[in-house]
Design a protein around this motif. Structure first.
Motif, PDB file in Angstrom:
ATOM      1  N   ASP A   1      22.503  32.364   3.678  1.00 50.17           N
ATOM      2  CA  ASP A   1      22.313  31.223   4.111  1.00 50.17           C
ATOM      3  C   ASP A   1      23.305  30.918   5.203  1.00 50.17           C
TER       4      ASP A   1
ATOM      5  N   TRP B   1      23.389  30.140  -8.579  1.00 51.49           N
ATOM      6  CA  TRP B   1      22.943  30.502  -7.253  1.00 51.49           C
ATOM      7  C   TRP B   1      22.450  31.823  -7.303  1.00 51.49           C
ATOM      8  N   THR B   2      22.995  32.809  -8.253  1.00 49.37           N
ATOM      9  CA  THR B   2      22.464  34.274  -8.165  1.00 49.37           C
ATOM     10  C   THR B   2      21.169  33.980  -8.878  1.00 49.37           C
TER      11      THR B   2
ATOM     12  N   ASN C   1      18.368  33.043  -6.269  1.00 45.39           N
ATOM     13  CA  ASN C   1      18.236  33.646  -4.938  1.00 45.39           C
ATOM     14  C   ASN C   1      17.697  35.035  -5.625  1.00 45.39           C
TER      15      ASN C   1
END
Length: 408
Positions: free
Chosen positions: A408, A218-219, A222
């Motif tokens: 989000d 995820w990091t 993003n």
């Protein structure tokens, strides 16, 4: 008195935030006491420079060993309970240390073991603690909340705690650590009174390793969060390279003497206090992206001026400015991250940021020592200037997207 309390912790931020802030400030007093007493205890047990350095490293090593696991657990478990348990375990280790000191059975081996265990508990406590603020206050108050937490760290941990710790150590070796136990237990009692909103469980059962991988993925996917993490890593390397030799720079290059070196570090702390006073006005008047650009630009100039100057008072002014913009940068960076990361990922992403912080410091200190050894005491500042300038040039345009990213 009510006006003072309202100014420091506005009622709109809620009672749980006040409990968390009181716990953080109390814990920082104890940690600040240990910041001075810990090295004094190590030095009282050995005159080996290697063992003294090893003690400092053992307190940071757990971040690299357990940081990702701590972040995953913070996102899986009851966060308040994790903080309470981790701090109780840390208090238990310090209590045992007090016991062996009081009974005369202390040794360097036991002290090193205690440093490692305390550092490990700190990883889980601090990783989880930093996930609490976004759960307690509205998005618009994240800057204020982070500023209050940073102010407590600066005042209690950096200014008040160390001299108190040194004074208590002079009274008796065990006293500073006994006081640290008391502050840790009081901090636990305060945080236990706080109520947190429930975090929705994952749709399907997961394993810790899978959670870690998901957090890393995820990091990386993003862009704003990834960029901020890389900026933190890079700027901590370029900052730590000269900072690690600052004492030699002040003594042998600026010829300020031991008192002068103390004045340099004090100047930075005083600048930080000024930053705490100004932050609220700055956040209301300027966009976060503007604050980020100004702080990072000042960091570039920080290295350049110290590389060029040969005058102690100029260095003191530079360190004062560094303390002020460093506080603003730290508050803005935490606020941006809290806004950009969903609650379910706060622990894992926060742990990555802490690993970037400490990993950058370790790498920077090592590079600074080698560079200074081969090219002189100002060379690490030139390294910091070039590295920080190149990094800033690469991310300048992206900072606007980083500063205003939303979860989000």
């Amino acid at each position: 008195m009510r006006r003072v309390i309202e100014a420091v912790v506005p009622a709109r931020m809620g009672v749980p935030f006040r409990w968390m802030l009181a716990s953080s400030w109390t814990s920082n007093i104890g940690d600040g006491i240990a910041l001075a007493a810990g090295p004094l205890l190590v030095a009282s047990q050995t005159d080996s420079a290697f063992l003294v350095a090893l003690a400092a490293m053992l307190q940071r090593l757990p971040w690299l060993l357990f940081g990702l696991w701590a972040g995953a657990l913070a996102d899986r478990l009851d966060r308040r309970r994790v903080v309470v348990v981790a701090n109780l375990l840390r208090a238990a280790v310090v209590t045992l240390l007090v016991a062996v000191i009081a009974t005369g059975h202390v040794s360097i081996e036991l002290v090193l073991l205690a440093m490692l265990l305390m550092g490990t508990a700190e990883v889980f406590a601090d990783t989880t603690s930093q996930t609490l603020l976004p759960m307690l206050v509205p998005t618009n108050d994240l800057g204020t909340g982070n500023a209050r937490l940073q102010a407590g760290f600066l005042t209690a941990n950096q200014l008040v705690g160390p001299p108190v710790g040194a004074a208590l150590f002079a009274l008796g070796t065990a006293w500073p650590f006994a006081v640290q136990v008391v502050t840790a237990l009081l901090a636990v009692l305060l945080i236990a009174r706080m109520t947190l909103p429930a975090v929705p469980p994952p749709a399907e059962p997961t394993r810790v390793r899978q959670d870690i991988v998901d957090g890393l993925r995820w990091t990386w996917t993003n862009p704003p969060v990834r960029t901020l993490a890389l900026v933190m890593l890079s700027f901590n390397i370029t900052w730590a390279a000269p900072w690690g030799v600052l004492v030699l720079y002040s003594l042998d290059h600026l010829h300020m003497g031991p008192v002068g070196y103390g004045l340099l570090t004090t100047s930075a702390a005083v600048g930080g206090l000024v930053g705490t006073v100004l932050y609220g006005r700055l956040e209301r008047r300027f966009a976060l992206s503007t604050l980020m650009k100004v702080c990072l630009s000042l960091e570039v100039l920080f290295h350049l001026v110290l590389a060029l100057t040969e005058t102690g008072w100029v260095a003191m002014v530079v360190l004062f400015v560094f303390g002020a913009y460093g506080f603003v940068w730290g508050t803005v960076a935490n606020t941006v991250r809290h806004r950009a990361v969903p609650t379910r990922y706060q622990g894992r992403v926060g742990s990555l940021y802490m690993m970037s912080l400490f990993g950058g410091i370790v790498v920077g200190n090592a590079l600074g020592g080698v560079i200074a050894q081969h090219w002189g005491l100002t060379a690490p500042f030139w390294f910091g200037f070039v590295g920080a300038a190149l990094t800033l040039a690469l991310v300048w345009r992206q900072l606007a997207h980083v500063a205003h990213a939303q979860a989000d």
